[in-house]
Design an enzyme around this catalytic site. Structure first.
Site, mmCIF file in Angstrom:
data_model
loop_
_atom_site.group_PDB
_atom_site.id
_atom_site.type_symbol
_atom_site.label_atom_id
_atom_site.label_comp_id
_atom_site.label_asym_id
_atom_site.label_seq_id
_atom_site.Cartn_x
_atom_site.Cartn_y
_atom_site.Cartn_z
ATOM 1 N N GLY A 170 0.837 -1.189 0.000
ATOM 2 C CA GLY A 170 0.000 0.000 0.000
ATOM 3 C C GLY A 170 0.872 1.239 0.000
ATOM 4 N N GLN A 178 3.163 9.882 1.713
ATOM 5 C CA GLN A 178 4.456 9.214 1.534
ATOM 6 C C GLN A 178 5.169 9.652 0.255
ATOM 7 O OE1 GLN A 178 2.675 5.112 2.378
ATOM 8 N NE2 GLN A 178 4.721 4.916 3.244
ATOM 9 N N CYS A 197 6.979 -0.545 6.653
ATOM 10 C CA CYS A 197 6.486 0.666 5.995
ATOM 11 C C CYS A 197 7.575 1.182 5.060
ATOM 12 C CB CYS A 197 6.156 1.717 7.051
ATOM 13 S SG CYS A 197 5.567 3.272 6.378
ATOM 14 N N LEU A 198 7.180 1.572 3.847
ATOM 15 C CA LEU A 198 8.169 2.061 2.877
ATOM 16 C C LEU A 198 8.865 3.323 3.388
ATOM 17 C CD1 LEU A 198 6.168 1.573 -0.439
ATOM 18 C CD2 LEU A 198 8.076 0.184 0.412
ATOM 19 N N HIS A 209 -3.289 0.701 8.333
ATOM 20 C CA HIS A 209 -1.915 1.205 8.246
ATOM 21 C C HIS A 209 -1.861 2.409 7.294
ATOM 22 C CE1 HIS A 209 2.601 0.657 7.976
ATOM 23 N NE2 HIS A 209 2.342 1.489 6.972
ATOM 24 N N GLU A 210 -2.457 2.264 6.098
ATOM 25 C CA GLU A 210 -2.420 3.355 5.114
ATOM 26 C C GLU A 210 -3.239 4.547 5.609
ATOM 27 O OE1 GLU A 210 -0.225 3.196 2.990
ATOM 28 O OE2 GLU A 210 0.161 1.067 3.260
ATOM 29 N N HIS A 259 -1.539 6.957 7.871
ATOM 30 C CA HIS A 259 -0.661 7.940 7.218
ATOM 31 C C HIS A 259 -1.416 9.246 6.941
ATOM 32 C CE1 HIS A 259 3.074 5.815 6.672
ATOM 33 N NE2 HIS A 259 2.492 4.791 6.081
HETATM 34 ZN ZN LIG Z 1 3.404 2.976 5.861
#
Ligand SMILES: [Zn+2]
Length: 188
Positions: free
Chosen positions: A45, A50, A98-99, A140-141, A144
């Site tokens: 995701g 991000q 997480c990226l 999670h997304e 953000h």
């Molecule tokens: Zn993340």
């Protein structure tokens, strides 16, 4: 095109993102770019903050996790102006990454069931319930968009142990196979 990924410590990741209008300029391209960036960096995701945009959009493609949960093979979606209106079910502990926090994985407790409203890429409104792994990825997304990182949700003890690792990551001491923007670097 692919965007570089904003790394932990950058203020854009701590903002509460804004809803957008259906005539948001370049929306179709932005969604395509979010997917492309997510695939390129091998995430499940990706949320707009991000890539440095403080707006309420995230994309998900659960396919890489279909081995663990077959239903995820078909779970590919863009969520625009999403709002979680209910969380329920048992708390479940699962390892997340997480990226924006390269190479760090921690166990996070989350509710197993959510109800969410959102617009899709055709500006069709949805009111849906998700459970299990898909509910986890969405939460999670979604976090953000509210300026929350998954490391905020670990136990106080783990948080203390993570502090120096997170500081190192925010200073660029990590290896990633994708381009990144560090705290202090300008978002183009
Ligand atoms: Zn993340």
């Amino acid at each position: 095109m692919t965007y570089p990924i904003v790394v932990y410590g950058h203020p854009v990741l701590r903002k509460v993102a804004d809803d957008i209008d259906s005539d948001y300029p370049g929306l179709d391209q932005l969604i395509a770019d979010l997917f492309e960036t997510m695939y390129h960096s091998e995430g499940l995701g990706l949320a707009a903050p991000q890539i440095g945009k403080s707006i309420r959009i995230f994309v998900i493609d659960g396919k890489p996790a279909a081995e663990d949960e077959p239903a995820l093979a078909e779970f590919k979606k863009a969520f625009i102006n999403p709002h979680i209106i209910e969380k329920s079910g048992d708390l479940a502990l699962m390892t997340e990454g997480c990226l924006s926090i390269p190479n760090l994985r921690e166990e996070v407790n989350r509710e197993s069931r959510i109800r969410i409203t959102y617009y899709d890429e055709n500006w069709k409104w949805h009111d849906e319930v998700y459970e299990g792994y898909s509910a986890r990825i969405i939460q999670h997304e979604y976090d953000h968009l509210d300026g929350i990182m998954f490391t905020d949700k670990v136990s106080p003890l783990r948080k203390r142990l993570l502090k120096s690792k997170l500081t190192a990551i925010s200073k660029g001491r990590f290896e990633a196979e994708y381009r990144t923007i560090l705290p202090g670097q300008k978002i183009k």
